[in-house]
Write an enzyme that holds these catalytic residues in place. Structure first.
Site, short mmCIF file in Angstrom:
data_model
loop_
_atom_site.label_atom_id
_atom_site.label_comp_id
_atom_site.label_asym_id
_atom_site.label_seq_id
_atom_site.Cartn_x
_atom_site.Cartn_y
_atom_site.Cartn_z
N ARG C 61 0.81 -1.22 0.00
CA ARG C 61 0.00 0.00 0.00
C ARG C 61 0.84 1.27 0.00
O ARG C 61 0.58 2.18 -0.78
CB ARG C 61 -1.02 -0.02 1.14
CG ARG C 61 -0.48 -0.03 2.54
CD ARG C 61 -1.47 -0.70 3.46
NE ARG C 61 -1.47 -2.13 3.24
CZ ARG C 61 -2.53 -2.85 2.87
NH1 ARG C 61 -3.68 -2.29 2.74
NH2 ARG C 61 -2.40 -4.15 2.68
N THR C 62 1.84 1.34 0.87
CA THR C 62 2.64 2.56 0.90
C THR C 62 3.45 2.71 -0.39
O THR C 62 3.59 3.80 -0.94
CB THR C 62 3.57 2.58 2.14
OG1 THR C 62 2.78 2.29 3.30
CG2 THR C 62 4.21 3.93 2.32
N LYS C 91 25.89 -7.04 -1.99
CA LYS C 91 27.36 -7.04 -2.05
C LYS C 91 27.97 -6.34 -0.84
O LYS C 91 29.18 -6.18 -0.75
CB LYS C 91 27.84 -6.35 -3.34
CG LYS C 91 27.59 -7.16 -4.60
CD LYS C 91 27.97 -6.36 -5.85
CE LYS C 91 27.49 -7.06 -7.12
NZ LYS C 91 27.40 -6.12 -8.27
N ARG C 114 11.80 3.34 2.62
CA ARG C 114 11.33 2.43 3.69
C ARG C 114 12.46 1.47 4.00
O ARG C 114 13.02 0.84 3.11
CB ARG C 114 10.10 1.64 3.27
CG ARG C 114 9.89 0.45 4.24
CD ARG C 114 8.54 -0.15 4.21
NE ARG C 114 7.52 0.80 4.56
CZ ARG C 114 6.26 0.46 4.81
NH1 ARG C 114 5.89 -0.80 4.74
NH2 ARG C 114 5.37 1.37 5.10
N HIS C 142 6.36 6.21 11.11
CA HIS C 142 5.70 6.09 9.81
C HIS C 142 4.96 7.41 9.62
O HIS C 142 3.73 7.47 9.63
CB HIS C 142 4.75 4.90 9.81
CG HIS C 142 4.32 4.46 8.43
ND1 HIS C 142 4.55 5.23 7.30
CD2 HIS C 142 3.66 3.35 7.99
CE1 HIS C 142 4.06 4.59 6.25
NE2 HIS C 142 3.52 3.46 6.64
#
Lengths: 317, 317, 317
Positions: C61-62, C91, C114, C142
């Protein structure tokens, strides 16, 4: 302005196509799209519209085809493959909740869905505030592929009736051929030759559902069939089904029962065409690719035009 | 209008750059791109064109660089990473079939490909109906990286001849330095210092292929080299190769044989520059980042301009 | 022109919102966005700007909300989920280097991030040449979700003070409710009922950080709370935390301690609203969805407008 019969409608099944006129309209719009793409016209009627493309099964061709179609029409596109491993799904969210959510987060005007559940598109359409396009649902349906296949036949044969069509390979699990056969049944005097090994014959119930007007014959062997056909529709024996059933040995035995070579192709009519939904894994040798009857790569391109047509007809009056 | 020498051509290898004038032209176009991006001009000559970006190996920088470049020019972009796990590939489709398919499904005007096979770009170009750009092929080539590296040197040093260039680290598996050295060989009086541990020395065959006009020296130790160089090109010892060969112990021993510290940087000329294709894993300490000789982040930005230039030159006459 | 207080600023924490006027401004811009989206206006103030969206944790959703928001404003968008498995990260590249790199490769004007590390957004903002928007950082913050939650309350209740708000479920790990509570504390006479099982009570330190002006009560049971509230904010008990701690048995016991049924909803005030950040896994029965108090799907849409507002305010003066 007369509204398109698809305007604001979901397209979840070929069963929605009940008369030839509907298909003729879609082809007319697709034809206009073809011309624009070939001339590299910038034609963006979906500017301001939003399309969400959600794939729960791997795919390159249908995914890239829908993404390209929506972008070319100017839409804002949110295209996600690998939905099955993304957050909400792995946390146990229902398909219905995900669909409702994506409608909201992207302000989608249409949802394009591929999902392993046969009933997924119907389930999505039942809760979505906007139309849903089925981009492949389980073993049941692939209704945009069926349209592009039919469009390919029309492009090459210039007609959709009085055709000898052979479908070869996996007629049990293959969803493509089932959808295409249903559409061919809308036209007059088509006849179908179904060529499959015993274990992959078309389901009896499905055979019974075909229109009586279409002559249908089943074969185990294709040698007698090849010289007669206008359309040879090859399919891949799908390893994944045998794997799931623990029957890989059977797969190995059957996978190359029908292999199209240049030699065999030469027995076909000059006007015939060879189709395949791809990917192929040996059913058609690369040596056939340069034969003028080989249509399987051109076939792909037509999907772009058909999907552009559907997106426009569903979103614009 | 005179057509660009890249018009409708694939760019699969630095070997296609055979004279300095070609590179000068690309840089001139890149320079115009730089200005447009910095001024946030909307410049979309590829409006109506379609670019397919297919990555079969993980990548953040080259993938995001190509995606951003194509979008900024107004193209319709289909960018897929993780191709190796997507449908047709996992079902056993050949690279050739996938390339032909994506050309069709997206009506692509150019294909950008990263793939682990050394010959992948050539294979793709052989079957694609449109030009292919090599975004990294196996251990062989990374020809757009070589151009951006050269462009970075030109931006900082204002010349591409009479340069002392040191390449440090993994000269055996590193594809970046090989491509860059080939381009440097087109210019006069450049000299190359190759600094590597015994096990990661540049392949003899490759050394033999370098133009005789370029003086080349090999070193195990870099202390004598640092004060002399105009360009210090650092590379990462690539753990993945040692892992595959079951030689991780060796990796541990070598990975930090050459670590650039602020102390060492200060021994370099004030006009020198430090480059690195990134990611780094300890070869350059973060304390070097603020030194005016540190060029490795700026270097990245130039890739955007070079790729914009290539895309435009290949697609527009 | 007066510059927005967010112009060229990172938005990493709700703590940056220190006065009601800031929020009022964001809501005004969001409201204008809502109108444009609903009327399908093409409004592209970010044409020529570049937005990089980097997700190191799964999200639908975000991720889709930010992607759609940036595209609708006309920006060039590079959106990558699954960053944790892509090249440079696997890496061993540091978050700081990746951020600096993506800034350069995409010529980004803003980074949306995020990441599982609580301090990730601050770390990114410290090295990025451009503003960073926190799209979820560890268990800490958030902040865009908090704004959209507050906006949802404002849309439904037409005020943000004198509200009875109950937060239910996982108040220990849930980052959403913490950020929202902080914002509610900016307004007068709000009172908070915190309903959680013993093991998932809000952390004491966090409770201490709430403004004294807000009355706060803790409950183990919610029956007495439901009839009183204006806002019922439900949350999911997050299986993933219990899994990591090897305490799945506890999870099973607690996950359905609070299940909102139609029967329970009917005990709430007619003007009350039910919110949930989604996904839900049983805390709200589908039978509640058709109740006029159910606001959780509408809530999602508001995120699009809030994120469009933030992107514009950060990039345009």
């Amino acid at each position: 302005m007369k509204k398109s019969f698809l305007f604001q409608q979901s397209y979840v099944s070929v069963k929605q196509m009940v008369e030839v006129g509907q298909i003729t309209k879609i082809f007319a719009v697709a034809e206009a799209m073809r011309q624009r793409v070939e001339e590299r016209q910038v034609y963006e009627p979906l500017k301001g519209y939003s399309v969400a493309i959600l794939f729960y099964q791997p795919s390159t061709r249908t995914f890239s085809s829908f993404s390209a179609a929506a972008r070319r029409l100017g839409a804002y596109v949110t295209a996600i493959h690998g939905m099955q491993s993304l957050s909400s799904v792995s946390k146990g969210e229902s398909l219905e909740d995900t669909i409702r959510t994506i409608c909201q987060t992207t302000a989608a005007d249409v949802i394009v869905l591929r999902h392993p559940d046969d009933a997924s598109s119907e389930r999505a359409a039942a809760v979505a505030a906007v139309p849903v396009i089925n981009a492949g649902s389980g073993v049941a349906e692939h209704p945009t592929q069926a349209l592009l296949d039919l469009y390919a036949i029309y492009q090459h044969q210039k007609r959709l009736d009085r055709l000898q069509v052979a479908m070869v390979g996996d007629l049990l699990y293959g969803r493509t051929i089932k959808s295409l056969a249903a559409l061919l049944g809308l036209y007059k005097k088509n006849s179908l030759s179904l060529v499959a090994p015993e274990a992959l014959r078309a389901p009896t119930a499905w055979l019974g559902s075909l229109p009586k007007s279409m002559s249908v014959q089943e074969y185990d062997d294709w040698e007698g069939v090849l010289p007669e056909v206008d359309v040879l529709y090859m399919t891949r024996v799908q390893k994944e089904w045998f794997e799931q059933a623990g029957r890989l040995a059977e797969y190995e035995q059957m996978k190359h029962k029908y292999v199209l070579t240049r030699h065999l192709t030469e027995q076909m009519k000059p006007s015939a065409m060879v189709m395949h939904p791809l990917p192929r894994v040996g059913e058609i040798l690369p040596e056939v690719d340069s034969d003028p009857r080989a249509y399987y790569f051109k076939q792909m391109r037509l999907g772009l035009y058909i999907r552009m047509a559907l997106l426009e007809m569903i979103m614009k009056p």
